[in-house]
Design an enzyme around this catalytic site. Structure first.
Site, short mmCIF file in Angstrom:
data_model
loop_
_atom_site.label_atom_id
_atom_site.label_comp_id
_atom_site.label_asym_id
_atom_site.label_seq_id
_atom_site.Cartn_x
_atom_site.Cartn_y
_atom_site.Cartn_z
N ASN A 251 1.77 12.02 11.42
CA ASN A 251 2.41 11.99 10.11
C ASN A 251 3.89 11.64 10.27
OD1 ASN A 251 3.67 12.78 7.60
ND2 ASN A 251 1.78 13.89 7.13
N SER A 274 2.04 3.99 1.88
CA SER A 274 1.79 3.77 0.45
C SER A 274 2.52 4.83 -0.38
CB SER A 274 0.29 3.78 0.15
OG SER A 274 -0.34 2.64 0.68
N HIS A 276 4.47 4.50 -2.74
CA HIS A 276 4.55 4.21 -4.18
C HIS A 276 3.60 5.06 -5.00
CE1 HIS A 276 1.11 1.82 -2.85
NE2 HIS A 276 0.68 1.91 -4.09
N CYS A 419 2.12 -19.58 4.64
CA CYS A 419 3.41 -19.97 5.21
C CYS A 419 4.43 -20.01 4.08
CB CYS A 419 3.35 -21.29 5.96
SG CYS A 419 3.03 -22.75 4.95
N GLY A 501 3.18 -2.62 -5.75
CA GLY A 501 4.16 -2.43 -4.68
C GLY A 501 4.91 -1.13 -4.76
#
Length: 565
Positions: A251, A274, A276, A419, A501
């Site tokens: 963790n 994660s 968010h 790319c 995000g």
């Protein structure tokens, strides 16, 4: 008799066993390539090589789904299979809600995911809707059907590490090491990106299954037994100048503070857990994964409280590294915001990666251009790699990236490539790919898309639009205009999302995908879409006063009435 009464949203199915893989080859299951393409890409998002939890429709990023539930998935498949080339399917938060007559140059699919009226745009309200079957979190490329696995973020992470090396270490990361956490669908790109940039990395992950997947796909090189073992390996490899990535199961909220106490000095610190989504994406300190998932159902408020408290400790450790003179940056998961909400008032003392390293690229419309071979044949990607080198002949950095990608990146699902290229280059490449399909050099059509993380398609004050020159960080007209323009330009499918995000309330963003099927009509659409899409990024940054963007707009002949009109 078929019932006309809609089924209760909460009665729908979120779990289904079995595996989904997109069709390969040239045999159509839909009526044309314009509808076959979104069908295959939807299925590709749920390929077990791509999705984190495909039986739950979760592609990546906590609970980023491809469809709201399995009944909705089945109806989307049915709708795409039967859709005509003068019709458009509307998808509302992962649910197909209508098919309308449009025209052949209109998008075949229009998608809106996770959008809430701003006052109600919170995780608490979203989770209530989600529990009732009334919403779906689309992340960025999950609900817009253009995820290509971890490759989708490898080059952006690589570019970030390379630029950080240029700014802080005279252009070389040899003998340096990166400390980070998170090996999920996006974070899993970090170890390979660090290796490609020439650095060692220590990558903390709390789920052993994710480490196993990254080892199997060669995104991470080896796993340490514990922190002591990890630090011994790091010391050995950095002394030898080797770029080796090491995973450590644990963790981050426990391990980073321990490293601070020990006086460990990485050369760069970031994070891509994660964070968010505290309810679904961040394991609280001292909890097992099983406890975490069980309590997410029985006591979600306690989970969120514990996760945010752990994020606070995690960020305090990152701040301590920064105070010690170590380059430290947020990699776009909103962990600073979560820490600030639990009392870490100086959480934003270290910057986000976009203002620190990436914004000059965005000013020129440079961003994550990606394409997928619907044939399923890797040779189609290798041929397009060669075409990119031919058409952008003077970019040694790009050529090096393509060479490294072919050598080190395993395809997940349908073969794909990413790319970073900009305004002017994208349209040139798209038209060339279309000609390769027309001539038969490629076995089947190509789809071209991008992440929503791009120069003109996102408003996210804690990530892509952090610290804008004119203070317009939170103005979200720009992704709406981007989606509208891509629709008008003829993209094959267009998406408009909220919360990707960085979580609910913190971002709005749009995506587009266009099919190269070798026809003249496709060429016209490609020329419009792949010019206009990156041009909105140049426009957005020019409007904010960035000289690089203003110069690019003038060089590319953009008509911006308040800038050069």
């Amino acid at each position: 008799m078929t019932s006309t009464t809609p089924k209760s949203p909460a009665a729908f199915t979120r779990h289904r066993d079995g595996e989904i893989r997109a069709a390969r080859g040239t045999q159509l299951t839909a009526k044309s390539w314009m509808t076959e393409a979104p069908l295959r890409m939807l299925m590709n998002n749920l390929d077990p090589q791509v999705a984190e939890n495909p039986t739950e429709l979760v592609v990546y990023g906590g609970i980023g789904r491809a469809a709201r539930n399995w009944e909705c998935y089945d109806k989307i498949v049915e709708s795409l299979t039967n859709l005509n080339d003068d019709e458009t399917l509307l998808v509302q938060s992962g649910k197909p809600v209508g098919v309308f007559k449009t025209h052949s140059n209109a998008p075949r699919v229009l998608i809106a995911n996770s959008n809430l009226v701003p006052h109600w745009a919170t995780w608490e309200h979203f989770n209530e809707l989600d529990a009732k079957g009334l919403a779906m979190y689309g992340q960025m490329t999950a609900g817009s059907w253009i995820n290509i696995g971890s490759q989708g973020i490898v080059q952006g992470t690589y570019e970030t590490f390379v630029e950080a090396g240029r700014q802080h270490y005279n252009g070389s990361l040899k003998g340096k090491w990166v400390l980070t956490a998170g090996l999920g669908g996006m974070g899993g790109a970090q170890p390979l990106a660090a290796t490609l940039a020439g650095a060692c990395s220590l990558n903390i992950e709390c789920q052993q299954s994710r480490i196993d997947f990254r080892l199997a796909t060669r995104y991470v090189d080896e796993q340490a037994l514990d922190l002591d073992d990890a630090l011994v390996r790091i010391a050995k490899y950095t002394a030898e100048g080797k770029a080796i990535s090491i995973a450590l199961c644990g963790n981050a909220a426990e391990l980073l503070p321990e490293m601070v106490r020990r006086g460990v000095r990485p050369d760069m610190v970031t994070d891509q857990t994660s964070a968010h989504d505290p309810l679904n994406g961040y394991l609280p300190k001292g909890w097992t994964w099983e406890q975490y998932r069980d309590r997410a159902v029985t006591d979600p408020a306690a989970v969120v409280k514990a996760a945010k408290a752990s994020m606070g400790e995690h960020v305090e450790a990152m701040l301590a590294f920064q105070k010690a003179g170590i380059p430290t940056f947020d990699y776009g998961n909103n962990i600073r915001q979560m820490a600030k909400e639990v009392g870490v008032e100086n959480a934003f003392d270290f910057p986000g990666f976009v203002p620190a390293y990436i914004r000059p690229l965005f000013c020129r419309g440079v961003g994550p251009f990606r394409w997928v071979a619907l044939s399923g044949d890797a040779e189609d990607i290798y041929k397009t790699d060669a075409k990119v080198k031919e058409l952008i002949a003077d970019d040694a950095h790009l050529h090096n990236w393509l060479d490294m990608a072919r050598e080190r990146i395993s395809f997940q699902g349908l073969p794909a490539r990413i790319c970073w290229v900009g305004l002017g280059q994208r349209a040139k490449l798209g038209l060339a790919f279309n000609e390769m399909v027309r001539s038969g050099e490629l076995k089947a059509p190509i789809v071209i898309g991008r992440d929503h993380l791009d120069s003109g398609s996102v408003s996210s004050p804690n990530r892509e639009t952090e610290s804008m020159k004119d203070g317009s960080d939170a103005v979200s007209d720009w992704p709406l205009l981007n989606a509208l323009l891509n629709t008008a330009s003829g993209a094959t499918w267009v998406s408009l999302h909220h919360g990707g995000g960085v979580g609910m309330g913190f971002s709005q963003h749009s995506g587009m995908v266009i099919v190269c099927d070798g026809t003249d009509e496709a060429a016209e659409r490609i020329a419009r879409v792949l010019h206009n899409d990156p041009a909105t990024g140049v426009m957005r940054h020019a409007d904010a006063g960035y000289d690089i963007a203003i110069d690019c707009a003038n060089e590319q002949g953009l008509n911006l009435p308040m800038i050069n009109g």
